[in-house]
Design a protein around this motif. Structure first.
Motif, PDB file in Angstrom:
ATOM      1  N   ALA A   1       0.897  -1.156  -0.092  1.00  0.00           N
ATOM      2  CA  ALA A   1      -0.132  -0.054  -0.095  1.00  0.00           C
ATOM      3  C   ALA A   1       0.850   1.305   0.098  1.00  0.00           C
ATOM      4  CB  ALA A   1      -0.890   0.081   1.177  1.00  0.00           C
ATOM      5  N   ALA A   2       2.050   0.985   0.419  1.00  0.00           N
ATOM      6  CA  ALA A   2       3.226   2.226   0.379  1.00  0.00           C
ATOM      7  C   ALA A   2       3.358   2.910  -1.062  1.00  0.00           C
ATOM      8  CB  ALA A   2       4.207   2.237   1.107  1.00  0.00           C
ATOM      9  N   ASP A   3       3.168   1.968  -1.944  1.00  0.00           N
ATOM     10  CA  ASP A   3       3.208   2.109  -3.465  1.00  0.00           C
ATOM     11  C   ASP A   3       1.839   2.580  -4.024  1.00  0.00           C
ATOM     12  OD1 ASP A   3       6.043   1.365  -3.130  1.00  0.00           O
ATOM     13  OD2 ASP A   3       5.652  -0.637  -3.584  1.00  0.00           O
ATOM     14  N   PRO A   4       1.521   3.937  -3.911  1.00  0.00           N
ATOM     15  CA  PRO A   4       0.266   4.050  -4.443  1.00  0.00           C
ATOM     16  C   PRO A   4      -0.082   3.869  -5.872  1.00  0.00           C
ATOM     17  CG  PRO A   4       1.442   6.219  -3.945  1.00  0.00           C
ATOM     18  CD  PRO A   4       2.276   5.014  -3.452  1.00  0.00           C
ATOM     19  N   ALA A   5      -1.384   3.565  -6.317  1.00  0.00           N
ATOM     20  CA  ALA A   5      -1.414   3.230  -7.640  1.00  0.00           C
ATOM     21  C   ALA A   5      -1.592   4.442  -8.299  1.00  0.00           C
ATOM     22  CB  ALA A   5      -2.853   2.680  -7.689  1.00  0.00           C
ATOM     23  N   GLY A   6      -1.059   4.314  -9.811  1.00  0.00           N
ATOM     24  CA  GLY A   6      -0.708   5.627 -10.565  1.00  0.00           C
ATOM     25  C   GLY A   6      -2.237   5.662 -11.155  1.00  0.00           C
ATOM     26  N   SER A   7      -2.250   6.900 -11.895  1.00  0.00           N
ATOM     27  CA  SER A   7      -3.630   7.261 -12.544  1.00  0.00           C
ATOM     28  C   SER A   7      -3.962   6.591 -13.610  1.00  0.00           C
ATOM     29  CB  SER A   7      -3.511   8.796 -13.031  1.00  0.00           C
ATOM     30  OG  SER A   7      -2.458   8.904 -13.690  1.00  0.00           O
ATOM     31  N   GLN A   8      -2.871   5.486 -14.118  1.00  0.00           N
ATOM     32  CA  GLN A   8      -3.048   4.912 -15.420  1.00  0.00           C
ATOM     33  C   GLN A   8      -3.179   3.397 -14.758  1.00  0.00           C
ATOM     34  OE1 GLN A   8      -3.335   6.003 -18.527  1.00  0.00           O
ATOM     35  NE2 GLN A   8      -3.508   7.955 -17.392  1.00  0.00           N
ATOM     36  N   ASP A   9      -3.156   3.154 -13.592  1.00  0.00           N
ATOM     37  CA  ASP A   9      -3.301   1.710 -13.161  1.00  0.00           C
ATOM     38  C   ASP A   9      -4.678   1.143 -13.167  1.00  0.00           C
ATOM     39  OD1 ASP A   9      -0.682   1.440 -12.631  1.00  0.00           O
ATOM     40  OD2 ASP A   9      -0.840   1.803 -10.717  1.00  0.00           O
ATOM     41  N   ILE A  10      -5.022   0.003 -13.458  1.00  0.00           N
ATOM     42  CA  ILE A  10      -6.354  -0.538 -13.207  1.00  0.00           C
ATOM     43  C   ILE A  10      -6.097  -1.714 -12.045  1.00  0.00           C
ATOM     44  CG2 ILE A  10      -7.980  -2.081 -14.162  1.00  0.00           C
ATOM     45  CD1 ILE A  10      -7.156  -1.030 -17.158  1.00  0.00           C
ATOM     46  N   ILE A  11      -6.840  -1.455 -10.982  1.00  0.00           N
ATOM     47  CA  ILE A  11      -6.805  -2.462  -9.964  1.00  0.00           C
ATOM     48  C   ILE A  11      -7.589  -3.540 -10.020  1.00  0.00           C
ATOM     49  CG2 ILE A  11      -6.998  -2.563  -7.467  1.00  0.00           C
ATOM     50  CD1 ILE A  11      -4.802  -0.590  -8.315  1.00  0.00           C
ATOM     51  N   VAL A  12      -7.004  -4.789 -10.218  1.00  0.00           N
ATOM     52  CA  VAL A  12      -7.704  -6.018 -10.497  1.00  0.00           C
ATOM     53  C   VAL A  12      -7.933  -6.763  -9.201  1.00  0.00           C
ATOM     54  CG1 VAL A  12      -7.329  -6.219 -12.945  1.00  0.00           C
ATOM     55  CG2 VAL A  12      -5.827  -7.288 -11.199  1.00  0.00           C
ATOM     56  N   GLY A  13      -7.073  -6.469  -8.057  1.00  0.00           N
ATOM     57  CA  GLY A  13      -7.303  -7.289  -6.857  1.00  0.00           C
ATOM     58  C   GLY A  13      -6.242  -6.583  -5.787  1.00  0.00           C
ATOM     59  N   ALA A  14      -6.840  -7.211  -4.586  1.00  0.00           N
ATOM     60  CA  ALA A  14      -5.954  -6.535  -3.394  1.00  0.00           C
ATOM     61  C   ALA A  14      -6.201  -7.593  -2.287  1.00  0.00           C
ATOM     62  CB  ALA A  14      -6.347  -5.092  -2.988  1.00  0.00           C
ATOM     63  N   TRP A  15      -5.322  -7.633  -1.241  1.00  0.00           N
ATOM     64  CA  TRP A  15      -5.343  -8.538  -0.165  1.00  0.00           C
ATOM     65  C   TRP A  15      -4.191  -7.976   0.842  1.00  0.00           C
ATOM     66  CZ3 TRP A  15      -3.894  -9.985  -5.335  1.00  0.00           C
ATOM     67  CH2 TRP A  15      -2.382 -10.229  -5.176  1.00  0.00           C
ATOM     68  N   SER A  16      -4.495  -8.781   1.954  1.00  0.00           N
ATOM     69  CA  SER A  16      -3.697  -8.610   3.008  1.00  0.00           C
ATOM     70  C   SER A  16      -2.750  -9.782   3.250  1.00  0.00           C
ATOM     71  CB  SER A  16      -4.231  -8.547   4.384  1.00  0.00           C
ATOM     72  OG  SER A  16      -5.046  -7.175   4.483  1.00  0.00           O
ATOM     73  N   ASP A  17      -1.432  -9.496   3.826  1.00  0.00           N
ATOM     74  CA  ASP A  17      -0.352 -10.420   3.988  1.00  0.00           C
ATOM     75  C   ASP A  17      -0.837 -11.007   5.346  1.00  0.00           C
ATOM     76  OD1 ASP A  17       1.954 -12.021   4.757  1.00  0.00           O
ATOM     77  OD2 ASP A  17       3.090 -10.183   4.506  1.00  0.00           O
ATOM     78  N   PRO A  18      -0.987 -12.439   5.147  1.00  0.00           N
ATOM     79  CA  PRO A  18      -1.331 -13.198   6.331  1.00  0.00           C
ATOM     80  C   PRO A  18      -0.411 -13.363   7.515  1.00  0.00           C
ATOM     81  CG  PRO A  18      -1.921 -14.729   4.573  1.00  0.00           C
ATOM     82  CD  PRO A  18      -1.096 -13.257   4.169  1.00  0.00           C
ATOM     83  N   ALA A  19       1.006 -12.993   7.075  1.00  0.00           N
ATOM     84  CA  ALA A  19       2.089 -12.952   8.443  1.00  0.00           C
ATOM     85  C   ALA A  19       1.813 -11.513   9.028  1.00  0.00           C
ATOM     86  CB  ALA A  19       3.244 -13.044   7.406  1.00  0.00           C
ATOM     87  N   LYS A  20       1.074 -10.605   8.399  1.00  0.00           N
ATOM     88  CA  LYS A  20       1.145  -9.352   9.072  1.00  0.00           C
ATOM     89  C   LYS A  20      -0.271  -9.044   9.623  1.00  0.00           C
ATOM     90  CE  LYS A  20       4.367  -7.190   6.272  1.00  0.00           C
ATOM     91  NZ  LYS A  20       4.913  -6.167   5.113  1.00  0.00           N
ATOM     92  N   CYS A  21      -1.317  -9.755   9.243  1.00  0.00           N
ATOM     93  CA  CYS A  21      -2.542  -9.395   9.651  1.00  0.00           C
ATOM     94  C   CYS A  21      -3.380 -11.003   9.644  1.00  0.00           C
ATOM     95  CB  CYS A  21      -3.410  -8.508   8.734  1.00  0.00           C
ATOM     96  SG  CYS A  21      -5.265  -8.328   9.096  1.00  0.00           S
ATOM     97  N   ASN A  22      -3.886 -11.331  10.699  1.00  0.00           N
ATOM     98  CA  ASN A  22      -4.271 -12.749  11.086  1.00  0.00           C
ATOM     99  C   ASN A  22      -5.305 -12.793  12.155  1.00  0.00           C
ATOM    100  OD1 ASN A  22      -2.373 -13.393  13.247  1.00  0.00           O
ATOM    101  ND2 ASN A  22      -0.835 -13.243  11.736  1.00  0.00           N
ATOM    102  N   SER A  23      -5.835 -13.816  12.422  1.00  0.00           N
ATOM    103  CA  SER A  23      -6.763 -14.099  13.755  1.00  0.00           C
ATOM    104  C   SER A  23      -6.109 -13.881  14.960  1.00  0.00           C
ATOM    105  CB  SER A  23      -7.507 -15.151  13.351  1.00  0.00           C
ATOM    106  OG  SER A  23      -6.644 -16.447  13.420  1.00  0.00           O
ATOM    107  N   THR A  24      -4.741 -13.905  15.051  1.00  0.00           N
ATOM    108  CA  THR A  24      -4.139 -13.851  16.215  1.00  0.00           C
ATOM    109  C   THR A  24      -3.896 -12.314  16.499  1.00  0.00           C
ATOM    110  OG1 THR A  24      -3.123 -16.027  15.912  1.00  0.00           O
ATOM    111  CG2 THR A  24      -2.077 -14.664  17.644  1.00  0.00           C
ATOM    112  N   ASN A  25      -3.694 -11.632  15.526  1.00  0.00           N
ATOM    113  CA  ASN A  25      -3.171 -10.286  16.061  1.00  0.00           C
ATOM    114  C   ASN A  25      -4.200  -9.294  15.512  1.00  0.00           C
ATOM    115  OD1 ASN A  25      -2.867 -10.066  13.318  1.00  0.00           O
ATOM    116  ND2 ASN A  25      -0.838  -9.605  13.344  1.00  0.00           N
TER     117      ASN A  25
END
Length: 161
Positions: free
Chosen positions: A17-41
């Motif tokens: 997410a620190a690399d913002p999408a540019g004005s020519q980008d087409i966003i086809v998908g997004a998700w979170s890294d399970p190592a950083k965001c999971n049911s434990t934390n």
């Protein structure tokens, strides 16, 4: 022409997410890294808390229980089972959009199934402000979304203790 267009497609994820999408980008998908965001934390919140707090939760790793149907989470199964429940504007405020890895979306139930969704909260209107086009849930509607790291089916209520 097709080659030039395909070079513009981007798959965004919460970990980049620190690399913002540019004005020519087409966003086809997004998700979170399970190592950083999971049911434990994750911060365990109610469905209503996510709807009410909205943008205040942007960037927060959460776990929320609801009824998963196709590309959205609903408070009630009956809402998720309605025709066009994922895209109809009449469900705004009663659903949370889901973005996830393709392996998760391939398992998406067509009928609402009680599940716990874990991921990073965002908003359709502000998540990718400079993108030329956003596919998936936000292509059709607005409101809160979760960039999923994991989805855990809940046990049927008769087997819960």
């Amino acid at each position: 022409m097709v080659v030039a267009a395909s070079a513009l497609w981007t798959t965004a994820s919460a970990q980049t997410a620190a690399d913002p999408a540019g004005s020519q980008d087409i966003i086809v998908g997004a998700w979170s890294d399970p190592a950083k965001c999971n049911s434990t934390n994750a911060l365990h919140l109610s469905f209503d808390a996510i709807i009410k707090q909205g943008p205040k939760l942007n960037g927060t790793c959460v776990a929320v229980e609801g009824f998963w149907a196709v590309r959205a989470l609903f408070k009630r199964a009956s809402d998720g089972n309605e025709k066009k429940s994922n895209s109809s504007h009449s469900f705004r405020g009663r659903r949370i959009g889901i973005y996830a890895r393709e392996q998760i979306l391939e398992r998406a139930p067509q009928r609402a199934t009680r599940s716990t969704v874990v991921g990073i909260v965002g908003q359709c209107d502000t998540e990718w402000p400079d993108a030329m086009m956003i596919l998936g849930y936000c292509h059709y509607t607005g409101g809160p979304l979760i960039k999923v790291s994991e989805i855990v089916p809940s046990l049927p209520s008769s087997t819960k203790h």
